[in-house]
Design an enzyme around this catalytic site. Structure first.
Site, short mmCIF file in Angstrom:
data_model
loop_
_atom_site.label_atom_id
_atom_site.label_comp_id
_atom_site.label_asym_id
_atom_site.label_seq_id
_atom_site.Cartn_x
_atom_site.Cartn_y
_atom_site.Cartn_z
N ASP A 30 -21.25 -24.40 -21.94
CA ASP A 30 -21.44 -23.08 -21.36
C ASP A 30 -21.73 -22.09 -22.49
OD1 ASP A 30 -21.13 -20.51 -20.32
OD2 ASP A 30 -19.51 -21.09 -18.96
N TYR B 99 -13.56 -19.94 -18.93
CA TYR B 99 -14.03 -19.36 -17.67
C TYR B 99 -15.52 -19.63 -17.53
CZ TYR B 99 -15.03 -15.86 -14.07
OH TYR B 99 -15.43 -15.22 -12.93
N LYS C 64 -26.24 -13.43 -20.01
CA LYS C 64 -25.99 -12.26 -20.84
C LYS C 64 -27.17 -11.88 -21.72
CE LYS C 64 -20.97 -12.78 -20.55
NZ LYS C 64 -20.75 -11.76 -19.52
#
Length: 458
Positions: free
Chosen positions: A259, A154, A287
């Site tokens: 990613d 994702y 994050k």
């Protein structure tokens, strides 16, 4: 509701959370602003959080919960760390947004470049925004249109990458989660530019590049997938999967995009790069680098990043990009992440992984535990599964058993990800007391899950 499960103060009520959830559903679709929070995968009432400190959450009903979500990874130092709060307070006192360059954003960019293999970065506000721009940049750099991704990875809700979704769609139990496109509103013409392959499948990657290599702009992958549960990049003939991907891209003139929104600064000081040493062409971050604030970034080789406006012609802009408060939180967090932090996280993860395995084995509950650094997942797998290399295998999980486990832990005061397709996250604030509380809850929760799994088999 009242429980007496061992491991700490029981959750005694969810009445206020239920009331807030009812109010929220009137004004917010589904009552939440990100789907997994709705507890659809596990049932019951989502907990509305009122405060957090260290390794603990306090919900709207006053229940004390040991947190193993950590805001899905960013709170690596624990909630409300004093130095982060001080930096944020000081920054906010000088103004919360200027729409102009600041020293804070330069310091955050320097910290990211110092720790990772990228030469330049551009700060943005979300991982989705970072990925969206990286695809545009890769297409501009190569003059090609096709993008390769992996099923179950994702990368945010970017149209082109919702040809197959990870935990977000998987959590909702959509039987057509691997369809193309995987969400209404995504044009088929957009996902037609995306090739979706099984993760860890080198044969599929080789075949895709053999057929479409001169049309592929980039291959994008989670550095170590965590959105279908933690999947370990495999090694064959001494070559790491990420190294294989980077080499394959290089041989065909495509860009390798890693990613690291989830793994970046979480699994090591320099993210997955610190574990496998692979140098991608472009990397996305998020994050941890925001210290709990909405901040993200992407970076890579200078000649690629120089294609961005205002130097080059690839356009990207954002009013809140490099926000001074978020930059202060991020810079302070990264400064505090020394080697001792990662030793502490790894040791704590070892304690929990061992306790999970022992409790599940004692309960006769089939399972697989997989890790990327201190980030790990517990898969409720069938008896015949000994490892989970891809999304198709992850989908074989017993989600009903997971739901029983989740609620047994929650009732005992431990807050887990409300999805079988997510990672568990720890912080340096998870001290011996917090770890002991978690470990003490595991046996009873494992037995509750085993009872459901056994009933399903019979």
């Amino acid at each position: 509701m009242s429980t007496t499960t061992a491991g700490g103060p029981p959750v005694t009520s969810d009445a206020r959370s239920a009331e807030l959830f009812e109010r929220a559903q009137l004004v917010i679709p589904g009552g939440v602003n990100s789907p997994v929070r709705a507890f659809r995968a596990v049932g019951g009432t989502p907990r509305f959080i009122a405060a957090a400190k260290g390794a603990h959450l306090t919900d709207a009903d006053g229940n004390d919960l040991v947190d193993l979500v950590c805001s899905w990874g960013p709170m690596i130092l624990g909630h409300a760390h004093p130095e982060v709060i001080a930096a944020v307070t000081d920054a906010a006192a000088r103004g919360t947004s200027y729409g102009a360059p600041t020293r804070a954003e330069v310091e955050l960019a320097e910290a990211i470049v110092e720790r990772t293999p990228v030469e330049q970065v551009r700060l943005v506000s979300s991982g989705t925004e970072a990925t969206m721009t990286v695809l545009r940049l890769a297409r501009a750099a190569t003059g090609r249109d096709l993008v390769v991704k992996f099923a179950g990875c994702y990368h945010g809700h970017v149209d082109a990458l919702l040809a197959s979704a990870g935990s977000g769609v998987a959590t909702l139990g959509d039987a057509e989660a691997l369809a193309s496109p995987s969400s209404p509103g995504v044009p088929a013409t957009t996902t037609a530019q995306t090739i979706v392959l099984p993760y860890n499948d080198r044969t599929a990657v080789t075949a895709a590049f053999a057929e479409h290599g001169d049309q592929i702009a980039c291959l994008v992958t989670e550095a170590a997938p965590g959105n279908m549960g933690v999947i370990v990049p495999g090694t064959e003939d001494g070559e790491h999967f990420n190294a294989f991907l980077a080499r394959t891209c290089r041989e065909h003139g495509a860009l390798f995009v890693s990613d690291e929104v989830m793994t970046g600064f979480r699994v090591t000081r320099s993210g997955q790069h610190g574990l496998d040493g692979v140098v991608p062409d472009l990397v996305t971050f998020g994050k941890v680098m925001g210290g709990g604030f909405p901040a993200a970034a992407f970076g890579g080789r200078a000649e690629l990043m120089q294609l961005l406006s205002p130097v080059g012609s690839v356009y990207q802009a954002g009013t809140l990009s490099g926000n001074p408060v978020a930059s202060a939180a991020g810079s302070t967090t990264l400064r505090l992440l020394d080697d001792e932090v990662y030793r502490t996280l790894d040791a704590s993860a070892d304690v929990l992984r061992t306790a999970v395995a022992e409790s599940f084995a004692a309960a006769g509950l089939p399972h697989v535990v997989q890790s990327a650094g201190s980030m790990f997942s517990v898969f409720f797998t069938p008896d015949d599964v000994t490892e989970v290399p891809d999304y198709a295998t992850a989908q074989r999980q017993d989600t009903a058993a997971h739901a029983a486990f989740f609620h047994a832990m929650l009732d005992a005061g431990v807050y887990l990800p409300p999805s079988a397709y997510e990672a568990w996250f720890l912080s340096t604030a998870h001290d011996d007391e917090a770890l002991s509380r978690i470990v003490e809850t595991l046996p009873a929760a494992a037995r509750a899950a085993a009872a459901v799994a056994s009933a399903e088999r019979h």
